[in-house]
Design an enzyme around this catalytic site. Structure first.
Site, PDB file in Angstrom:
ATOM      1  CG  HIS A  50      22.293 -15.420 -15.317  1.00 41.54           C
ATOM      2  ND1 HIS A  50      21.970 -14.091 -15.459  1.00 41.54           N
ATOM      3  CD2 HIS A  50      21.110 -16.106 -15.391  1.00 41.54           C
ATOM      4  CE1 HIS A  50      20.657 -13.971 -15.613  1.00 41.54           C
ATOM      5  NE2 HIS A  50      20.118 -15.182 -15.587  1.00 41.54           N
TER       6      HIS A  50
ATOM      7  CD  GLU B   2      17.215 -13.107 -14.876  1.00 40.72           C
ATOM      8  OE1 GLU B   2      17.372 -13.793 -15.907  1.00 40.72           O
ATOM      9  OE2 GLU B   2      17.440 -13.551 -13.736  1.00 40.72           O
TER      10      GLU B   2
ATOM     11  CD  GLU C 145      19.579 -20.159 -15.340  1.00 42.89           C
ATOM     12  OE1 GLU C 145      20.220 -19.320 -14.664  1.00 42.89           O
ATOM     13  OE2 GLU C 145      18.352 -20.050 -15.534  1.00 42.89           O
TER      14      GLU C 145
END
Length: 821
Positions: A483, A502, A480
């Site tokens: 990202h 992703e 995460e």
């Protein structure tokens, strides 16, 4: 035909006509009511020129294009509480198949302004409330289309920004002679164009403008997917108001907003990247090109906490008894779909113990540190950019907070809090400047349908990552955090290219995690090889069980990134609930990046990656943007025949497994190394144990099993899943040897598969517990329980679903319901 899409198979329409007007800033003023499960209030939208108009000069051709609107029916609003008409009465006279992404039939679906033809349907209306605008001498009004779904829109009006005192200092030229309408448009034009170093003044002006009175209600209409607004007499986009206010309410069933209870039984609400993004939270422009900033004032119960995507760590301001107000703002333009809010009775978790020594020891900065910053200015639109701020560029660990229900404090202390600093430091050591100034981490309720989700300034993590060793928690946190760079600071211009987000996050989670653990290079390599082995098995399984058209990373092919004349487009398979559980874009994207790193050389690859981050942060990209820059950054003799064209053809635009990947994995499988080879030896021991008679002969020595890491245990269990039979005694010993009940969620998931496969009834209660407490990973298990055609297992599946279905994520519940009934 109505634009009523079948959510089980259709693409998601992005209706906003962004070619003509782009939202530059949103100001939200909202109240959260847990009793009614409604968020209501106002949103003010400030507009600039659209993505097409901003590239054109004013011309007669442009004006004629603007004047070619089709007739549409609208209702005027008498007051905020005027009764709503039945939305089915306003269905556009076009089929779903007509929404093309800049295909040959584009002009059949949209006129020159991208508006839907409703002329035939309008003739059926007899009420004087629904009438065409006839006061423009035969010329039709411009239509603003916003993405909107499951919202009750109560009123729309133009905002009189000219009534705000002191804005004349924004003027670039005297405006005394301008008409009131033109003056309002010019004030907003100057406001959105303020330079980055004036962001504080700009934010203050947005606030004051948003509080200005209205100066005329606007006609509006809603259908299943959009809010359509017009002003009588505004015949072109250039004539349309540049600041409008919308009064609205969310609906409890709205797909962008999840109302539920946390692990302590207290009410909460959160938004997430649902298939329809944020259009059931506020009317907005959903296409990625609609990059905007925002600010929000949110009022909620006094003892609750409001978390949101925002530059600032907001603190509550007491209002009347029982209510507090929270204020957040963002000054980096991003798509509206990245906006996130969560409100609940959470507690900030603060570390009480020190992290392990090996994760806090001081270490020298990596030798590639000098590559992190490049000369020259940024190429994105003007905003206060951290990459151009020396203090921000030197900030290895950004400020961060962790929130969770009080009942999870012990788990957060043990598993999460001490991991955040080393994982942030690891990301910085690999990629450089953190794109965002701060980070909140929230442990979301049990019904959250994935292990994590990243938004600007905030990460949602599933409770499933808190159990077991630090391994799953660390890898997911790293995923995460990645990202922030890939998916947020750098976004995909076409949402069908999910691998750009992703795939990169999956690839980088291994790199960040190895760095956070401070593993020596050979250990890091072994760990990454083992994880590649696991992902290879997962990819093969997924490709065997998914439609070919959903295995393609770039399904729009040569039309990727293209939109209709209005700016509208679709997200391929965006409404298919099964897509949310697929990992093809994670896995194939990961293997493509791994292939490129191995082929071009690790040092060359990561040097190019850092350069890419610096050059493209704050921008939207397509696959070829990354591939072209990567290959240009590598000497020609190291490219080994690679080109953008053959990478796109072999990896991105084909289903199944790319040839280069199959050849690589076949070689690895024939000669496993390191950690995977040790697992093979342990699997052989368990197979021998399983073949022995129940009574062990006197003097026969028990098999000695090695201690395995979580990833090794997962591989072991996956190999044992391939055995036709495993005896209850073997399964019991397996459970005891590795303490499977106390392992992380990924290990327990494979263990539950073994239990189901071999009908190990003694552990059925563990399966039931997994389905209730680990909903982010349990959907697949329902299918396994039903496929077995065992009455006991099917009864177990239905019983568990009955317990959780009322609070389950909607898409998950739909998929499971189709499995069970």
């Amino acid at each position: 035909m109505d634009l009523k899409l079948d959510p089980s198979r259709d693409d998601l329409p992005l209706m906003a006509n962004t070619s003509h007007m782009l939202v530059k800033h949103y100001v939200l003023d909202l109240d959260v009511d847990f009793g009614s499960r409604v968020i209501e209030g106002t949103i003010v939208l400030f507009f600039g020129d659209g993505s097409r108009l901003s590239k054109q000069t004013s011309s007669t051709q442009e004006t004629s294009q603007m004047e070619s609107e089709e007739d549409l029916t609208f209702r005027t609003t008498e007051s905020c509480h005027a009764p709503e008409a039945d939305a089915s009465s306003f269905s556009p006279q076009m089929g779903y198949s007509e929404i093309a992404v800049c295909g040959k039939g584009d002009q059949d679906a949209f006129d020159n302004d991208g508006n839907h033809d409703n002329r035939e349907h309008a003739s059926e209306m007899s009420s004087s409330e629904y009438c065409c605008d006839t006061g423009n001498h035969g010329r039709e009004d411009f239509l603003l289309v916003l993405d909107c779904c499951d919202l009750s829109v109560l009123k729309v009006e133009e905002v009189d920004v000219a009534a705000v005192p002191g804005l004349e200092r924004l003027a670039k030229a005297p405006k005394l002679a301008a008409s009131p309408e033109k003056l309002r448009r010019e004030i907003v034009r100057d406001l959105v164009a303020l330079p980055a170093d004036g962001w504080r003044e700009q934010l203050d002006c947005y606030t004051r403008c948003s509080q200005a009175p209205g100066c005329g209600e606007l006609f509006f209409d809603t259908d299943d997917w959009s809010l359509r607004i017009r002003k009588r007499g505004a015949q072109t986009a250039a004539d349309f108001p540049r600041a409008i206010r919308i009064w609205y309410k969310t609906k409890p069933e709205g797909q962008s907003v999840t109302w539920t209870s946390d692990q302590s039984g207290r009410p909460c609400v959160y938004t997430m990247g649902s298939p329809i993004n944020n259009r059931a939270l506020f009317p907005c422009q959903e296409p990625p090109v609609a990059m905007s900033t925002w600010q929000a004032t949110v009022r909620a119960a006094a003892s609750s906490v409001v978390l949101m995507s925002g530059e600032n760590s907001a603190r509550p301001t007491p209002l009347q008894e029982g209510c507090t107000s929270w204020y957040y703002y963002v000054n980096m333009p991003m798509p509206a779909s990245t906006f996130t809010i969560a409100v609940g009775y959470w507690t900030e978790m603060k570390p009480k113990t020190s992290p392990p020594d090996d994760l806090v020891a001081e270490r020298p900065l990596p030798p590639l540190k000098a590559d992190f910053r490049y000369a020259g200015t940024c190429s994105h639109v003007d905003y206060p950019c951290r990459f151009q701020n020396a203090a921000a560029a030197a900030q290895e660990i950004i400020p961060h907070r962790v929130f969770a229900p009080p009942c999870l404090e012990g788990a957060c202390q043990e598993a999460l809090l001490w991991l955040v600093p080393p994982c942030l430091l690891a990301a910085y050591s690999v990629l450089g400047t953190h794109p965002f100034s701060r980070l909140d981490i929230l442990i979301v309720p049990a019904n959250f349908p994935s292990l994590g989700m990243a938004s600007p300034h905030i990460i949602f993590l599933s409770q499933s990552i808190l159990r077991g060793t630090s391994h799953l928690c660390g890898t997911r946190l790293c995923h995460e955090i990645a990202h922030a760079w890939f998916g947020l600071a750098i976004g995909a211009r076409d949402w069908t290219e999910e691998w750009l987000s992703e795939g990169f996050a999956t690839h980088l989670e291994d790199v960040f995690w190895a760095e956070a653990q401070q593993l020596p290079p050979h250990e890091a390599l072994e760990q990454q090889e083992l994880r590649a082995c696991l992902r290879w098995r997962r990819l093969q399984d997924e490709l065997r069980n998914s439609p070919e058209e959903m295995q393609v990373l770039r399904p729009n092919k040569e039309e990727t990134g293209l939109v209709s004349a209005s700016g509208a487009s679709v997200v391929k398979h965006g409404l298919n609930p099964e897509k949310g559980f697929m990992q093809v874009h994670y896995l194939k994207g990961y293997f493509l990046l791994r292939f490129l790193a191995r082929t071009l050389g690790k040092d060359s690859y990561f040097s190019a990656l850092r350069k890419f981050v610096h050059l493209f942060h704050g921008k939207l990209i397509l696959s070829q943007d990354f591939l072209q820059m990567l290959l240009e950054s590598v000497p020609e003799d190291k490219r080994l025949g690679l080109s953008v064209e053959n990478i796109v053809r072999d990896w991105l635009e084909c289903s199944g497994i790319p040839k280069a990947l199959r050849e690589e994995r076949e070689a690895e499988d024939c000669a496993p190394t390191g950690l995977a080879r040790r697992v093979g030896a342990e699997v052989a021991k368990w197979i021998r144990v399983n073949r022995r008679p129940r009574k062990r002969k006197r003097g026969k020595r028990e098999a000695a099993f090695e201690k395995l890491s979580p990833d090794q245990i997962i591989l072991l269990l996956e190999c044992l899943l391939e055995q036709k039979t495993l005896s209850p005694q073997t399964l019991q010993r397996l459970q005891q040897t590795y303490g499977l009940q106390e392992q992380d969620a990924e290990v327990r998931h494979r263990w539950c598969e073994l239990v189901v496969r071999h009908k190990y009834t003694k552990a059925y209660e563990q399966v039931a517990r997994f389905l209730q407490e680990d909903q982010a990973m349990g959907v697949y298990l329902y299918g396994e329980l039903m496929v077995s055609e065992d009455a006991g297992q099917q009864q177990l599946a239905r019983r568990c679903f009955e317990r959780v279905k009322e609070h389950m994520d909607r898409a998950s519940a739909q998929v499971v319901s189709e499995m069970l009934f």
